[in-house]
Design a protein around this motif. Structure first.
Motif, PDB file in Angstrom:
ATOM      1  N   SER A 148       0.827  -1.205   0.000  1.00 36.34           N
ATOM      2  CA  SER A 148       0.000   0.000   0.000  1.00 36.34           C
ATOM      3  C   SER A 148       0.862   1.256   0.000  1.00 36.34           C
ATOM      4  O   SER A 148       0.581   2.216  -0.747  1.00 36.34           O
ATOM      5  CB  SER A 148      -0.924  -0.013   1.223  1.00 36.34           C
ATOM      6  OG  SER A 148      -1.683   1.171   1.293  1.00 36.34           O
TER       7      SER A 148
ATOM      8  N   THR B  32       1.083   4.021  -3.059  1.00 38.61           N
ATOM      9  CA  THR B  32       0.818   5.436  -2.777  1.00 38.61           C
ATOM     10  C   THR B  32       2.025   6.300  -3.125  1.00 38.61           C
ATOM     11  O   THR B  32       1.870   7.395  -3.685  1.00 38.61           O
ATOM     12  CB  THR B  32       0.438   5.609  -1.302  1.00 38.61           C
ATOM     13  OG1 THR B  32      -0.703   4.801  -1.006  1.00 38.61           O
ATOM     14  CG2 THR B  32       0.110   7.051  -0.997  1.00 38.61           C
TER      15      THR B  32
ATOM     16  N   SER C 270      -4.356   6.335   3.086  1.00 44.74           N
ATOM     17  CA  SER C 270      -4.186   4.871   3.074  1.00 44.74           C
ATOM     18  C   SER C 270      -2.927   4.430   3.814  1.00 44.74           C
ATOM     19  O   SER C 270      -2.985   3.506   4.651  1.00 44.74           O
ATOM     20  CB  SER C 270      -4.180   4.361   1.632  1.00 44.74           C
ATOM     21  OG  SER C 270      -5.428   4.571   1.032  1.00 44.74           O
TER      22      SER C 270
ATOM     23  N   VAL D 148     -13.182   4.629   3.194  1.00 45.73           N
ATOM     24  CA  VAL D 148     -12.215   4.095   4.164  1.00 45.73           C
ATOM     25  C   VAL D 148     -12.779   4.200   5.578  1.00 45.73           C
ATOM     26  O   VAL D 148     -12.731   3.246   6.370  1.00 45.73           O
ATOM     27  CB  VAL D 148     -10.886   4.861   4.047  1.00 45.73           C
ATOM     28  CG1 VAL D 148      -9.911   4.394   5.110  1.00 45.73           C
ATOM     29  CG2 VAL D 148     -10.289   4.696   2.671  1.00 45.73           C
TER      30      VAL D 148
ATOM     31  N   MET E 166      -6.270  -1.445   2.738  1.00 44.60           N
ATOM     32  CA  MET E 166      -5.688  -0.176   2.321  1.00 44.60           C
ATOM     33  C   MET E 166      -4.947  -0.296   0.988  1.00 44.60           C
ATOM     34  O   MET E 166      -4.790   0.699   0.274  1.00 44.60           O
ATOM     35  CB  MET E 166      -4.735   0.351   3.399  1.00 44.60           C
ATOM     36  CG  MET E 166      -5.450   0.856   4.640  1.00 44.60           C
ATOM     37  SD  MET E 166      -6.706   2.114   4.297  1.00 44.60           S
ATOM     38  CE  MET E 166      -8.198   1.168   4.596  1.00 44.60           C
TER      39      MET E 166
ATOM     40  N   PHE F  11      -7.618   0.439  -1.534  1.00 42.57           N
ATOM     41  CA  PHE F  11      -7.972   1.857  -1.545  1.00 42.57           C
ATOM     42  C   PHE F  11      -6.852   2.681  -2.173  1.00 42.57           C
ATOM     43  O   PHE F  11      -7.128   3.716  -2.810  1.00 42.57           O
ATOM     44  CB  PHE F  11      -8.268   2.341  -0.127  1.00 42.57           C
ATOM     45  CG  PHE F  11      -9.657   2.028   0.328  1.00 42.57           C
ATOM     46  CD1 PHE F  11     -10.738   2.762  -0.128  1.00 42.57           C
ATOM     47  CD2 PHE F  11      -9.905   0.987   1.215  1.00 42.57           C
ATOM     48  CE1 PHE F  11     -12.024   2.487   0.292  1.00 42.57           C
ATOM     49  CE2 PHE F  11     -11.197   0.695   1.640  1.00 42.57           C
ATOM     50  CZ  PHE F  11     -12.259   1.447   1.169  1.00 42.57           C
ATOM     51  N   SER F  12      -5.615   2.272  -2.016  1.00 39.84           N
ATOM     52  CA  SER F  12      -4.516   2.971  -2.693  1.00 39.84           C
ATOM     53  C   SER F  12      -4.663   2.864  -4.204  1.00 39.84           C
ATOM     54  O   SER F  12      -4.446   3.845  -4.933  1.00 39.84           O
ATOM     55  CB  SER F  12      -3.178   2.398  -2.240  1.00 39.84           C
ATOM     56  OG  SER F  12      -2.988   2.564  -0.857  1.00 39.84           O
TER      57      SER F  12
ATOM     58  N   HIS G 171      -7.424   5.159  -5.273  1.00 37.85           N
ATOM     59  CA  HIS G 171      -6.980   6.553  -5.338  1.00 37.85           C
ATOM     60  C   HIS G 171      -6.220   6.835  -6.620  1.00 37.85           C
ATOM     61  O   HIS G 171      -6.308   7.953  -7.169  1.00 37.85           O
ATOM     62  CB  HIS G 171      -6.102   6.864  -4.118  1.00 37.85           C
ATOM     63  CG  HIS G 171      -6.872   6.960  -2.851  1.00 37.85           C
ATOM     64  ND1 HIS G 171      -6.269   6.905  -1.599  1.00 37.85           N
ATOM     65  CD2 HIS G 171      -8.197   7.090  -2.610  1.00 37.85           C
ATOM     66  CE1 HIS G 171      -7.190   7.010  -0.666  1.00 37.85           C
ATOM     67  NE2 HIS G 171      -8.363   7.117  -1.247  1.00 37.85           N
TER      68      HIS G 171
END
Length: 465
Positions: free
Chosen positions: A123, A127, A154, A326, A375, A378-379, A382
């Motif tokens: 993650s 990012t 994240s 999140v 996470m 979610f990274s 993004h």
């Protein structure tokens, strides 16, 4: 005197007569009993032999009893020594089993920590790669600075959850850091929308809000002390008051959220037992948090509804979902895990205590593991909703450019094949009707006219196809 002597003589005569009577009675008894014959020698021998046998049997039985007693004591001592060995062996086996269980549990914990650490590292790598792309293409710094602050969400969640898994004693402090950054990101998202709309200029945002002044809701009256000039003076003043209201409502969450987290941590560390009820400090803190969250999101949504048409090109709702997803996902996920984990506590507390003592996992540790894994996704999300190319000059919105399953394209191909079949059936039907009409009509005219008519029919068929 003479009379006393006569009485004494009479008593002595009576005593002599009594003795004579006893002697005569004894003489009669002895004459009645038969004479005793002398014992025989054979009977004496048998008596002696019987006595000897009795003594010998008693002696043998005594010796056998002594031998059995000695043997029983020996067996008892042997059984006791063997039982002692069995007990020692049992203790050794139990100790070995407990050691093996501890080693297995440590191995499981190490495996889980490795998995959580791997997802946390991935993650962070994703990012950092995303941030690097923004740094290389820093075309609009006033906007991309806000994006980079949002992208830290994240890694912050993943790192705090990972270290909470490694160091349970530091979980409270790390939770405060996570709660603070959550509130900070909510405000940064509002600041991002303002920067996108005004290109770094606040006055541009006020002018665009003033253009929609008729649709703007009046700000809260309890915030009038912040507004200058008052919102009633003009549309621009009203737009400026609405923008300031949205910023204040989002900003208060940045301050209240860490404070409530700190107070909750202090109360939990000082609590001896379970605290409950509507008058408990935990309930009051929870109500303050909910009110603060409601105010923050009301300000954010008020600003979004006012300028959603002007921001439609950058898809702000998708960006907001990746941020608030999140928070909401981790909150509801933790609540569900806690309910499942403590479902059997009221039914059998002793079993639950034994299971907890044998397992190092709790509801919070499971929550931390899942957050570390989530996470990473979610990274990646993004990266899709905050692309660096979006802030280049001449950027055009790419619809459907993200990773999809191409179901729309497949449905379009299916519709094309179905429509082609329908057109083919219609053309065949019209051709057949034309031929039937040609056969039924009289054949007048010259050959050239008939050829011209056939050409027209074929032209109609081609147009239908």
């Amino acid at each position: 005197m003479f009379r006393r002597q006569q009485q004494q003589q009479q008593q002595s005569n009576n005593e002599n007569s009594d003795e004579d009577d006893e002697f005569s009675s004894n003489t009669n008894l002895t004459s009645l009993t038969p004479p005793i014959s002398p014992p025989r020698s054979g009977n004496n021998m048998l008596v002696k032999i019987g006595r000897f046998l009795n003594v010998s049997a008693i002696g043998v039985l005594s010796i056998v009893s002594v031998l059995l007693f000695i043997q029983l004591q020996a067996v008892s001592l042997q059984v006791a020594s063997e039982q002692k060995q069995i007990d020692e062996l049992k203790k050794t086996i139990e100790q070995s089993t407990s050691d093996i269980q501890v080693e297995v549990q440590e191995q499981k914990d190490l495996t889980v920590v490795n998995i959580a650490g791997t997802f946390t590292l991935l993650s962070c790598i994703v990012t950092m790669f995303h941030m690097t792309s923004h740094l290389k293409k820093m075309n609009q710094p006033f906007v991309q600075r806000k994006i980079m602050a949002i992208l830290w969400m994240s890694p912050v969640y993943a790192i705090t959850s990972f270290f909470s898994l490694l160091l349970p004693s530091a979980e409270g402090y790390l939770g405060i850091v996570k709660d603070f950054y959550e509130s900070y990101v909510i405000y940064q998202f509002l600041s991002f929308l303002i920067a996108v709309l005004g290109r770094g200029e606040r006055q541009i945002v006020v002018d665009k809000l003033a253009a929609h002044a008729d649709h703007l809701k009046h700000p809260y009256k309890w915030l009038r002390c912040l507004f200058h000039p008052p919102p009633e003076e003009s549309d621009e003043a009203k737009a400026n008051a609405v923008l300031l209201e949205c910023q204040f409502l989002a900003m208060q969450f940045v301050f209240f959220r860490p404070l409530t987290a700190i107070v909750s941590f202090v109360l939990e560390s000082m609590r001896d037992g379970d605290a409950g009820g509507f008058s408990s400090p935990d309930f009051i803190i929870m109500m303050i948090e909910n009110i603060s969250v409601f105010l923050a999101f009301s300000g954010l949504l008020k600003f979004y509804h006012a300028v959603q048409d002007d921001l439609a090109w950058c898809q702000p709702f998708a960006k907001f979902l990746t941020i608030k997803g999140v928070v909401f996902m981790t909150f509801w996920q933790g609540l569900i895990i806690s309910i499942i984990f403590h479902a059997n506590t009221d039914d059998d507390k002793s079993d639950d205590d034994e299971s907890n003592s044998g397992s190092s996992y709790s509801a919070k540790s499971i929550q931390h593991i899942l957050i570390c894994m989530e996470m990473l996704f979610f990274s990646a999300a993004h990266m899709c909703v905050f692309p660096a190319e979006e802030w280049e000059e001449g950027y055009q919105v790419k619809h459907g450019g993200g990773p999809t399953f191409a179901f729309d394209d497949f449905a379009s191909d299916v519709n094309m094949i179905i429509d082609s079949g329908k057109r083919s059936r219609i053309a065949r039907k019209e051709r057949k009707n034309a031929l039937d009409d040609a056969k039924q009509s009289p054949s007048f005219g010259t050959m050239d006219e008939r050829n011209e008519k056939d050409g027209e029919i074929s032209l109609v068929d081609s147009e239908v196809v």
